[in-house]
Scaffold this active site. Sequence first.
Site, PDB file in Angstrom:
ATOM      1  N   PHE A 138       0.847  -1.191   0.000  1.00  0.00           N
ATOM      2  CA  PHE A 138       0.000   0.000   0.000  1.00  0.00           C
ATOM      3  C   PHE A 138       0.883   1.241   0.000  1.00  0.00           C
ATOM      4  O   PHE A 138       1.740   1.405   0.860  1.00  0.00           O
ATOM      5  CB  PHE A 138      -0.942   0.033   1.210  1.00  0.00           C
ATOM      6  N   ASP A 223       9.159   2.826   1.719  1.00  0.00           N
ATOM      7  CA  ASP A 223       7.969   3.520   2.184  1.00  0.00           C
ATOM      8  C   ASP A 223       7.819   3.206   3.676  1.00  0.00           C
ATOM      9  O   ASP A 223       7.332   2.147   4.063  1.00  0.00           O
ATOM     10  CB  ASP A 223       6.753   3.034   1.387  1.00  0.00           C
ATOM     11  N   LYS A 252       2.384   9.546   8.493  1.00  0.00           N
ATOM     12  CA  LYS A 252       1.648   9.113   9.691  1.00  0.00           C
ATOM     13  C   LYS A 252       2.176   9.655  11.029  1.00  0.00           C
ATOM     14  O   LYS A 252       1.705  10.670  11.485  1.00  0.00           O
ATOM     15  CB  LYS A 252       1.545   7.595   9.696  1.00  0.00           C
TER      16      LYS A 252
END
Length: 399
Positions: A138, A223, A252
């Site tokens: 993702f 990532d 995040k």
Amino acid sequence: MDVKKILEESNHYIMNTYTRFPLVLRKGRGMHVWSSDGKEYLDFVGGIAVNILGHCHPKVVIALQKQAQRLLHVSNLFHNEPQIKLAKLLVEHSFADKVFFCNSGAEANEAAIKLARKYAKENMHGNRYEIITALNSFHGRTLATLTATGQKKFQKGFEPLVPGFRHVEFDDIAALRKAISDETCAVMLEPIQGEGGVRLPSAGYLMEVQEECREHELLLILDEVQTGMGRTGSLFAYEDFGIVPDVMTLAKGLGAGFPIGAMLATNKVASAFQPGSHASTFGGNPLACAAGIATVETLLEDGFVLDQCRRMGKYLVNGLEEIKKEYPSVITDIRGRGLLAGMELTRECGAIVKACMERGVIINCTAGNVLRFTPPLIVQEKEIDHMLDILDDVLGRLS
Ligand SMILES: *Cc1c(COP(=O)(O)O)cnc(C)c1O
């Protein structure tokens, strides 16, 4: 306003992109959030790996208040000190030399993709533009990042997708070797697949990926939007795996609740970006960077939070293992690193999440059948015990 009315207005005015719980959250402190009807919840999702210091950590709140009184925003036509200070902190504690700031994980990955393409044009022989990513990964919801994402369900309906991506099985070095071609410029991976169900690579895989990248002179892009900022017990997950990327993305947890993203790279790779190559109006905004500075400084103070994360991560996984023993026909696997943990089930986990919520504990379900635990890194034993008790009870009733 009563809850029913709020939910009605939410459905009426908010675009329908999320399946939401019928719960309005109003307040948060540490490990807890409160809904509009005053009910208290123990939060093991933490904004999906965002609230790493718990809700409304005083250092972050005060940093935001102070910065808000001084300067909210200036354009990137000027320098601002919080941006420089946060970049310096990130550089001093990572492999990277340079930072580009943006506002989200998808934007950070978009920036990494653009940097890789531009670097390849200027530094690699031939026409190299293809980026290899993993199935089940993702990377975000913009067109390029959802193309990078190795899951059809996120792509369906948005075709034509962006050219220049190729997907391979995660944790399969032979598949990666086979996929490298004269067009490949980079490999982009999550060190641990988060949304994809908390999938850890086997020992040595990421090192082999790094070797492969070095041999073929490809960029290694990690990532770390979910795994970074202490989540795995190290500041960045790449440290755990003994590798060093060329490019890394963060978001995040970086602002502990305030929106901010960053793309970090070595000098060599970063030099492919020149004035005009890439930009973001809000990227490096002083308020966001003030939150980022407070977050990084708090994380690094005496290594206390990281140490806590490692210890509590072990405690959590041990507790989940104990529960697995009780329900061997329902629970097939427990896995995790630091405070990113997953419990794989033989069935959909939506009903379990709902039942836990009714008992005042917030947990998450990802990839359909994996319970995911991403609590704030300040979580304590008694809170883990409480969550495990409720989960145990709920599993007992539902299975
Ligand atoms: C959440 C996530 C993203 C997307 O971040 P947004 O801020 O929602 O754009 C990208 N990559 C990973 C690994 C993520 O977990």
